[in-house]
Design a protein around this motif. Structure first.
Motif, short mmCIF file in Angstrom:
data_model
loop_
_atom_site.label_atom_id
_atom_site.label_comp_id
_atom_site.label_asym_id
_atom_site.label_seq_id
_atom_site.Cartn_x
_atom_site.Cartn_y
_atom_site.Cartn_z
N GLU A 43 42.78 42.52 50.16
CA GLU A 43 42.19 43.29 50.40
C GLU A 43 43.17 44.44 49.64
O GLU A 43 42.09 45.67 48.93
CB GLU A 43 41.54 43.85 51.55
CG GLU A 43 41.04 42.95 52.44
CD GLU A 43 39.92 43.60 53.56
OE1 GLU A 43 40.69 44.61 54.21
OE2 GLU A 43 39.19 42.83 53.86
N TRP A 46 43.16 44.42 45.97
CA TRP A 46 42.02 44.74 45.39
C TRP A 46 42.42 46.80 44.81
O TRP A 46 42.27 47.71 44.67
CB TRP A 46 40.94 45.00 45.18
CG TRP A 46 40.88 43.35 44.60
CD1 TRP A 46 40.99 41.96 45.25
CD2 TRP A 46 40.82 42.96 43.83
NE1 TRP A 46 40.90 40.88 44.49
CE2 TRP A 46 40.33 41.44 42.86
CE3 TRP A 46 40.15 43.58 42.71
CZ2 TRP A 46 40.30 41.12 42.42
CZ3 TRP A 46 40.45 43.31 41.21
CH2 TRP A 46 39.66 41.68 40.76
N ARG A 49 44.45 48.10 43.27
CA ARG A 49 44.04 48.32 41.87
C ARG A 49 42.96 49.63 41.63
O ARG A 49 42.90 50.32 40.23
CB ARG A 49 43.42 47.37 41.33
CG ARG A 49 43.96 45.78 40.88
CD ARG A 49 43.42 44.95 40.89
NE ARG A 49 44.96 43.68 41.13
CZ ARG A 49 44.76 42.58 41.06
NH1 ARG A 49 43.27 41.47 41.51
NH2 ARG A 49 45.54 41.64 40.62
N SER A 55 49.62 45.88 41.36
CA SER A 55 49.78 44.84 42.58
C SER A 55 50.67 43.49 42.35
O SER A 55 50.54 43.25 43.58
CB SER A 55 48.15 44.47 43.18
OG SER A 55 48.32 43.39 41.60
N TYR A 99 43.73 46.41 34.87
CA TYR A 99 44.86 46.41 35.65
C TYR A 99 45.03 45.08 35.23
O TYR A 99 44.59 44.52 34.47
CB TYR A 99 44.19 46.58 36.94
CG TYR A 99 43.10 44.92 37.04
CD1 TYR A 99 43.76 43.58 37.10
CD2 TYR A 99 41.60 45.43 37.19
CE1 TYR A 99 42.62 42.76 37.74
CE2 TYR A 99 40.95 44.19 36.91
CZ TYR A 99 40.86 42.82 37.15
OH TYR A 99 40.05 42.06 37.95
N ASN A 101 46.16 40.74 36.55
CA ASN A 101 46.14 40.51 37.75
C ASN A 101 47.51 39.76 38.65
O ASN A 101 48.81 40.18 37.67
CB ASN A 101 44.98 38.82 37.89
CG ASN A 101 45.94 38.18 36.34
OD1 ASN A 101 46.79 37.80 36.31
ND2 ASN A 101 44.58 36.90 36.49
N THR A 109 37.19 45.58 34.80
CA THR A 109 36.48 45.68 35.92
C THR A 109 36.24 46.47 36.75
O THR A 109 36.64 47.70 37.03
CB THR A 109 36.63 44.27 36.84
OG1 THR A 109 37.56 43.07 36.28
CG2 THR A 109 35.58 44.38 38.00
N ILE A 114 34.85 45.16 41.63
CA ILE A 114 35.78 45.01 42.48
C ILE A 114 35.17 45.14 43.97
O ILE A 114 35.91 44.22 44.55
CB ILE A 114 36.85 46.12 42.02
CG1 ILE A 114 37.26 45.86 40.91
CG2 ILE A 114 37.98 45.94 43.34
CD1 ILE A 114 38.09 46.96 39.80
N GLN A 117 33.49 41.95 44.81
CA GLN A 117 34.68 41.07 45.05
C GLN A 117 35.64 41.36 46.12
O GLN A 117 35.56 40.05 47.25
CB GLN A 117 35.84 41.10 43.87
CG GLN A 117 36.65 40.68 44.16
CD GLN A 117 36.19 38.90 44.18
OE1 GLN A 117 35.59 37.99 43.30
NE2 GLN A 117 37.50 38.61 44.55
N VAL A 118 36.18 41.99 46.35
CA VAL A 118 36.58 42.34 47.95
C VAL A 118 35.49 42.16 49.22
O VAL A 118 36.13 41.20 50.37
CB VAL A 118 37.05 44.13 48.44
CG1 VAL A 118 37.62 44.14 50.00
CG2 VAL A 118 37.92 44.24 47.50
#
Length: 152
Positions: A43, A46, A49, A55, A99, A101, A109, A114, A117-118
């Protein structure tokens, strides 16, 4: 925007229920705590980002010694996501975020994807956590969206 806000409220609620179940069961299983910590850190990754920050400072699969520090992470995440979501306009959901990874690979994205995804990542792992609770002879906790919706 209304759906995403509601789903985020579900995430905060579900995270809290899982933490409470772990505390009630006095769970000390290091692998289980590592998985719970992973959800909290993901969490954070993301959100970082979404805020245009890097990150790479986050370690997704580090061991956690105590649940209290994980709880603090979840509480801070909820506060920061609430602030982020409160300032987000519907038109910004399709803005593309650049961003890198955790492996250094660049991606782009949308804010919408995003956030989804979270939401989905957390739900996936909460299922795994509930299974592990059952193995630990602790009571799994109901975290389905419909249970949350019925409480509103």
């Amino acid at each position: 925007m209304k759906t995403i806000k509601c789903m985020m409220d579900h995430l905060y609620w579900a995270d809290e229920r899982i933490l409470h179940a772990l505390e009630e069961g006095e769970i000390k299983n290091k692998e289980l705590l590592k998985l719970v910590r992973h959800v909290a850190v993901a969490e954070q990754v993301w959100l970082s980002r979404l805020q245009g920050k890097g990150s790479t400072q986050y370690s997704l699969w580090e061991e956690a010694e105590e649940l209290a520090s994980i709880r603090t992470m979840f509480e801070q995440n909820a506060e920061q996501y609430r602030t982020y979501i409160a300032g987000l306009e519907e038109s910004e959901l399709d803005v593309m975020i650049d961003y890198t990874n955790q492996s250094g690979v660049p991606f782009q994205t949308s804010v919408r994807d995003i956030l989804l995804q979270v939401l989905l990542h957390g739900q996936y792992h909460r299922g795994q956590i509930n299974r592990a609770l059952r193995i630990e002879s602790a009571e799994p906790v109901q975290v389905d969206y419909i249970t949350f919706a019925r409480l509103k």
